[in-house]
Design an enzyme around this catalytic site. Structure first.
Site, PDB file in Angstrom:
ATOM      1  N   ASP A 272     -10.345   4.608 -11.286  1.00 51.98           N
ATOM      2  CA  ASP A 272      -9.842   5.415 -10.181  1.00 51.98           C
ATOM      3  C   ASP A 272     -11.008   6.180  -9.564  1.00 51.98           C
ATOM      4  OD1 ASP A 272      -7.496   6.201  -8.753  1.00 51.98           O
ATOM      5  OD2 ASP A 272      -6.435   6.280 -10.661  1.00 51.98           O
TER       6      ASP A 272
ATOM      7  N   ASP B   1      -8.044   6.292  -4.375  1.00 56.16           N
ATOM      8  CA  ASP B   1      -6.901   7.194  -4.288  1.00 56.16           C
ATOM      9  C   ASP B   1      -6.697   7.676  -2.851  1.00 56.16           C
ATOM     10  OD1 ASP B   1      -4.891   8.881  -5.738  1.00 56.16           O
ATOM     11  OD2 ASP B   1      -6.131  10.508  -4.946  1.00 56.16           O
TER      12      ASP B   1
ATOM     13  N   GLU C 261      -4.871   2.768  -2.488  1.00 56.75           N
ATOM     14  CA  GLU C 261      -3.587   3.454  -2.370  1.00 56.75           C
ATOM     15  C   GLU C 261      -3.483   3.976  -0.935  1.00 56.75           C
ATOM     16  OE1 GLU C 261      -0.998   7.095  -4.359  1.00 56.75           O
ATOM     17  OE2 GLU C 261      -3.162   7.317  -4.110  1.00 56.75           O
TER      18      GLU C 261
END
Length: 500
Positions: free
Chosen positions: A83, A179, A233
């Site tokens: 991430d 993210d 995302e």
């Protein structure tokens, strides 16, 4: 990361712990691991508030532990993506600590400051602006007030992001999950967002015009390294928005939450989303029903029924796309629920609890509101054994093996050859073996009588899948059809996969 495997008994998962479970993951058949944030952080939001992009949080170990983990994963032919949070940093980050000292500090323009804020709202609720008394200005935070947004219109911020990406690519990671990447503030603070029915329409604070150029910079930086992968995302529920960000020069794949976060089971809705992705996505879509931000799939969509959860998993492993399995799904882990504010760890749940109190709700009503938005539901520890872990009591989260009984650890589950674990293992093995299930196009994609059915073909071979959520039915197979998994006597919540 913090919930997977704890090697030292401190209540948090770590790299030594996950390294010790690589054989389990290899046995399950998975080919890649997505690590949620593990960089140094005060963990206001589960590590998505990074304080140092180059330092591993001591909760999870150190760089040597990470290097061993990565080496051992690669030895088992398992890729690792991490991430990466480039939209904001923790207010504990050195950059922000310097920025707040004075208006002429070299780091000041790494963030966004205003004398007078506009009406933009935080994703967690309330205003997206926080007043800082040191310089008498407000700073912008799309999320919590301890998570300050970076100013992507500043070339120095772009340079810093590229340095961070290269550092971890040089360390050997195979890619990134980016993210909330379409939230980047690339064009500065513009107009107030319009309102409709007392709700704000996020017209100017998301999907700014410069976001795609920022993504191109990120992709070109990653593409300088061979065989790397980026999943994004994208904060949107519109397929028209999602598809804009998936291309060779932007993102390899994007999460489609229209499919992945369906709140209530509907075979028709699932089929419509499969059809929409086939029509609109130029590259492979992503296929998932669970993540750290939503309730457990078995509770949300399968009513606690392992057979229905397995049927849903069949779609993920056999439909066209890149499958993602959230840890614990393969053993049927269920939700946990906070019984008090003290048990609530998620900042989103806590924020909604406090907002409810500020609106005159009772503590009991506020707890209901907090739990409605609480993402802890799916963040309980992986149930390797009976021990308490990271403040969660294992009794609050169960593995449901069948309709009539439950167990509460992995080893007991693996002894049961009718368990959801064995179904997952068979499905993953089949996908890894059959190129049609990895690369095949749809020859047919249909829905009838609560059945989702499709045929995929690749290099002269075809495989047909029927997932039955309706009444029990007997399927008439074509001549010489070979059943790969399942049975032609299709019961409710079952499937058949066959090859001509």
């Amino acid at each position: 990361m913090p919930s997977y495997a704890d090697s030292n008994g401190d209540g948090y998962g770590d790299f030594k712990g996950i390294t010790s479970k690589l054989d389990y993951l290899q046995d399950l058949g998975i080919k890649g691991i997505w690590l949620t944030p593990f960089l140094k952080s005060p963990k206001v939001d589960n590590g998505y508030d990074v304080a140092d992009y180059y330092e591993i949080d001591p909760t999870y170990g150190n760089k040597a532990d990470f290097d061993i983990f990565l080496k051992e994963a690669h030895k088992r032919d398992i890729k690792v993506i991490m991430d990466m949070v480039l939209n904001h940093t923790s207010t504990d980050c050195k950059w922000f600590q310097e920025a707040k000292k004075s208006k002429d500090n070299p780091y000041r323009d790494y963030y966004i400051w205003k004398d007078k804020p506009n009406n933009w709202e935080s994703f967690f609720g309330g205003t997206a602006w926080e007043f800082d008394e040191t310089t008498n200005q407000y700073f912008y935070h799309k999320f919590d007030k301890k998570m300050a947004d970076l100013n992507w219109s500043n070339p120095k911020v772009v340079d810093e992001a590229q340095k961070v990406l290269r550092f971890w690519l040089d360390a050997g990671v195979d890619g990134f999950r980016l993210d909330v990447i379409n939230f980047l503030t690339t064009d500065g603070i513009t107009k107030d967002n319009p309102m409709k029915d007392e709700n704000q329409i996020h017209l100017y604070d998301i999907d700014q015009s410069g976001v795609k150029e920022a993504m191109k910079t990120i992709k070109s930086t990653v593409n300088a390294y061979e065989n790397r992968f980026i999943v994004g995302e994208i904060g949107s529920d519109k397929i028209e928005v999602l598809k804009q960000y998936q291309s060779e020069e932007l993102l390899d794949v994007v999460f489609n939450f229209n499919f992945g976060s369906i709140p209530i089971f509907s075979s028709e809705r699932i089929f419509n989303e499969l059809q929409s992705m086939e029509k609109n996505m130029s590259n492979y879509p992503t296929l998932f029903f669970g993540s750290h931000d939503m309730p457990r799939m078995i509770d949300r969509l399968a009513d606690g029924n392992p057979e229905k959860a397995t049927a849903l998993a069949t779609l993920i492993f056999t439909a066209k796309g890149v499958p993602f399995v959230y840890y614990g799904e393969e053993i049927g882990m269920q939700n946990i629920l906070a019984e008090s504010l003290e048990e609530m760890m998620d900042i989103q749940g806590k924020t909604h609890y406090q907002l409810a109190l500020s609106k005159g709700k009772t503590p009991e009503q506020a707890l209901l509101e907090g739990n409605k938005n609480n993402r802890d539901k799916s963040r309980s520890p992986m149930q390797w054994n009976d021990n308490n872990f990271a403040g969660f009591s294992i009794e609050k989260s169960w593995i449901k093996v069948g309709q009539d009984y439950k167990i509460n650890n992995v080893e007991d589950l693996k002894k049961d050859k009718k368990s959801i674990f064995y179904n997952y293992k068979e499905l993953i093995a089949l996908r890894n073996k059959e190129k049609v299930l990895q690369y095949g196009k749809y020859d047919r994609l249909g829905h009838k009588d609560n059945q989702i059915l499709y045929t995929r073909s690749f290099e002269g071979e075809s495989i047909t899948v029927i997932v039955n959520f309706g009444d029990s039915v007997k399927i008439k197979l074509p001549k010489k059809a070979k059943i790969l998994l399942g049975n032609k006597e299709l019961k409710t919540n079952s499937f058949i996969i066959y090859k001509k």
